[in-house]
Enzyme design. Sequence first.
Site, PDB file in Angstrom:
ATOM      1  N   HIS A  50       0.814  -1.225   0.000  1.00  0.00           N
ATOM      2  CA  HIS A  50       0.000   0.000   0.000  1.00  0.00           C
ATOM      3  C   HIS A  50       0.841   1.266   0.000  1.00  0.00           C
ATOM      4  CE1 HIS A  50      -2.893  -3.011   1.654  1.00  0.00           C
ATOM      5  NE2 HIS A  50      -3.677  -2.392   0.800  1.00  0.00           N
TER       6      HIS A  50
ATOM      7  N   ARG B 235      -7.469   4.652   0.897  1.00  0.00           N
ATOM      8  CA  ARG B 235      -6.983   3.864   2.025  1.00  0.00           C
ATOM      9  C   ARG B 235      -5.824   4.544   2.748  1.00  0.00           C
ATOM     10  NH1 ARG B 235      -6.561  -2.021  -0.851  1.00  0.00           N
ATOM     11  NH2 ARG B 235      -7.620  -3.030   0.867  1.00  0.00           N
TER      12      ARG B 235
ATOM     13  N   ASP C 248     -13.031  -9.209  -2.753  1.00  0.00           N
ATOM     14  CA  ASP C 248     -12.275  -8.955  -1.527  1.00  0.00           C
ATOM     15  C   ASP C 248     -12.976  -7.864  -0.728  1.00  0.00           C
ATOM     16  OD1 ASP C 248     -10.445  -8.494   0.457  1.00  0.00           O
ATOM     17  OD2 ASP C 248      -8.751  -8.102  -0.863  1.00  0.00           O
TER      18      ASP C 248
ATOM     19  N   GLU D 123     -14.354 -12.795   0.257  1.00  0.00           N
ATOM     20  CA  GLU D 123     -13.112 -12.823   1.042  1.00  0.00           C
ATOM     21  C   GLU D 123     -13.123 -11.836   2.202  1.00  0.00           C
ATOM     22  OE1 GLU D 123      -8.439 -11.725   0.241  1.00  0.00           O
ATOM     23  OE2 GLU D 123      -9.451 -13.092  -1.145  1.00  0.00           O
TER      24      GLU D 123
ATOM     25  N   GLU E  98      -6.171 -13.480   6.013  1.00  0.00           N
ATOM     26  CA  GLU E  98      -5.088 -12.557   5.669  1.00  0.00           C
ATOM     27  C   GLU E  98      -4.572 -11.825   6.904  1.00  0.00           C
ATOM     28  OE1 GLU E  98      -4.693  -8.282   3.320  1.00  0.00           O
ATOM     29  OE2 GLU E  98      -6.169  -9.746   2.636  1.00  0.00           O
TER      30      GLU E  98
ATOM     31  N   ASP F  44      -1.031 -14.654   5.321  1.00  0.00           N
ATOM     32  CA  ASP F  44       0.087 -13.974   4.674  1.00  0.00           C
ATOM     33  C   ASP F  44       1.349 -14.538   5.303  1.00  0.00           C
ATOM     34  OD1 ASP F  44       2.238 -11.971   4.229  1.00  0.00           O
ATOM     35  OD2 ASP F  44       0.643 -10.862   3.237  1.00  0.00           O
TER      36      ASP F  44
ATOM     37  N   HIS G 253      -2.243 -15.143   1.133  1.00  0.00           N
ATOM     38  CA  HIS G 253      -2.337 -13.765   0.666  1.00  0.00           C
ATOM     39  C   HIS G 253      -0.961 -13.301   0.196  1.00  0.00           C
ATOM     40  CE1 HIS G 253      -1.752  -9.397   1.608  1.00  0.00           C
ATOM     41  NE2 HIS G 253      -2.837  -9.308   0.855  1.00  0.00           N
TER      42      HIS G 253
ATOM     43  N   GLU H 182      -1.782 -16.407  -5.173  1.00  0.00           N
ATOM     44  CA  GLU H 182      -2.304 -15.071  -5.438  1.00  0.00           C
ATOM     45  C   GLU H 182      -1.190 -14.175  -5.954  1.00  0.00           C
ATOM     46  OE1 GLU H 182      -4.768 -11.400  -3.307  1.00  0.00           O
ATOM     47  OE2 GLU H 182      -3.489 -12.674  -2.062  1.00  0.00           O
TER      48      GLU H 182
END
Length: 441
Positions: free
Chosen positions: A43, A72, A238, A264, A295, A317, A344, A364
């Site tokens: 991110h 976000r 998601d 998800e 996740e 993850d 993840h 993924e």
Amino acid sequence: MSEVPLLGAMASMPRIREVRAYVRDQLKAAVTNSGDRQGADCHDVDDRHWINGYPTPIANPMSCYSQYRATRKSWGINALGSMIVEVEAEDGTTGVGVTIAGEPGCYIVENHLSRFIEGEDPRNIEKMWDCMYRATVNYGRKGLTLQAISAVDLALWDLLGRLRGEPVYNLLGGLCRDRLPVYCTTARPDIAQKLGFAGAKVPCPHGPAEGDAGLRRNVAYFADWRRKVGPDFQLMLDCYMALSVPYSLRLAKALEPHGLRWLEEPLHPDDYPGYRRLADSLMASGSTVQLTCGEHEYSRYGFRDLIDGGVTVLQPDITWLGGITEARRVVAMAAARDAVVVPHGSSVYSYHLQMAFPNCPLGEFINLSPEADTVSPYFGNLFLDEPLPERGFVRLAADRPGFGVTLNREDLRRPCEGRVVDSKHQRVPNKMDEELPVVPF
């Protein structure tokens, strides 16, 4: 008869000399204009990036507040940034692990976790993991602390593979598949389809705070993508911890006719009763929509609760839940319940795990190009040679030991180099141990 040389404990293996924790020096990077910076933090991107919610918003736990709904990064999803852990053996061999714990994680690694690593035999990974976890349980168990443990653990597996001259998947038991099919998390399922991915996952744009109108927009958004990719391409949604149980059931029911494969992470990650209610309701209704999550779950204890609650697709993850050491425990628990593990992100760290276990059938790939239109490394320029999917599959080289990637040392900064604890003085043997009897369970 000639004697066979003993291996294992008798074999020579350099001990671990030092643990180092780094962050990316963002100020230096800005001056040198050194390119894609997100590293382990997917991110940490430009404002006008699809994963930041541009131009289509992405529902998240902060969407209930209108001032944080649009993007976000507005509420600090990228506040910590990447952390890189390097473990060096006495012969100079190094292993690398990454996570998103930033400078706080560096402090934990260098001033606490290092004492359980430095001076150890690199083969004693289970012992080192157990010591790190037990020693931090008073302030850890989840989140930042487990992320720090994850990076150390991944660095240890990388180091051991390099010392043995083997890929990590061989240390886990060898290959159970030659190539791993992957789906694409993206804002552009149509491009993912053309690139040959096994399916695509899109973010849910609107949360419960936007009412029935938001729900209708979610359905229209998903239905539009279904029309564009046709009936046979797998599509997932998601929800990033943004929904409630009633809203999730309504959304799943509305999207089922449009071929939704899975819903998800719709709930808060600690809402285990909610996930049980949701799983039971979907099963009771005969829904074909699968419920997936994990996740933002940490350690085997949380995943045990999810499995017991009826979740059949787990998504840890690998750079967060506790590294490879804890992930393989989760994979084993899942196998006993006929559940599958679809990690993840995590790139090479999940790929090696998935190559070694049969109940990890799908990978993924998070498309982090700004407009989701090209295949670019998940970790940005953190590694010089990160493997990328081709026509929907990932293959790992047999001749690259450890995780098979090379750290890009550009712009790395070690914030806790002058650490408080000298681990070499923490490993003084306790003579009382030799006098205590061994007590079996």
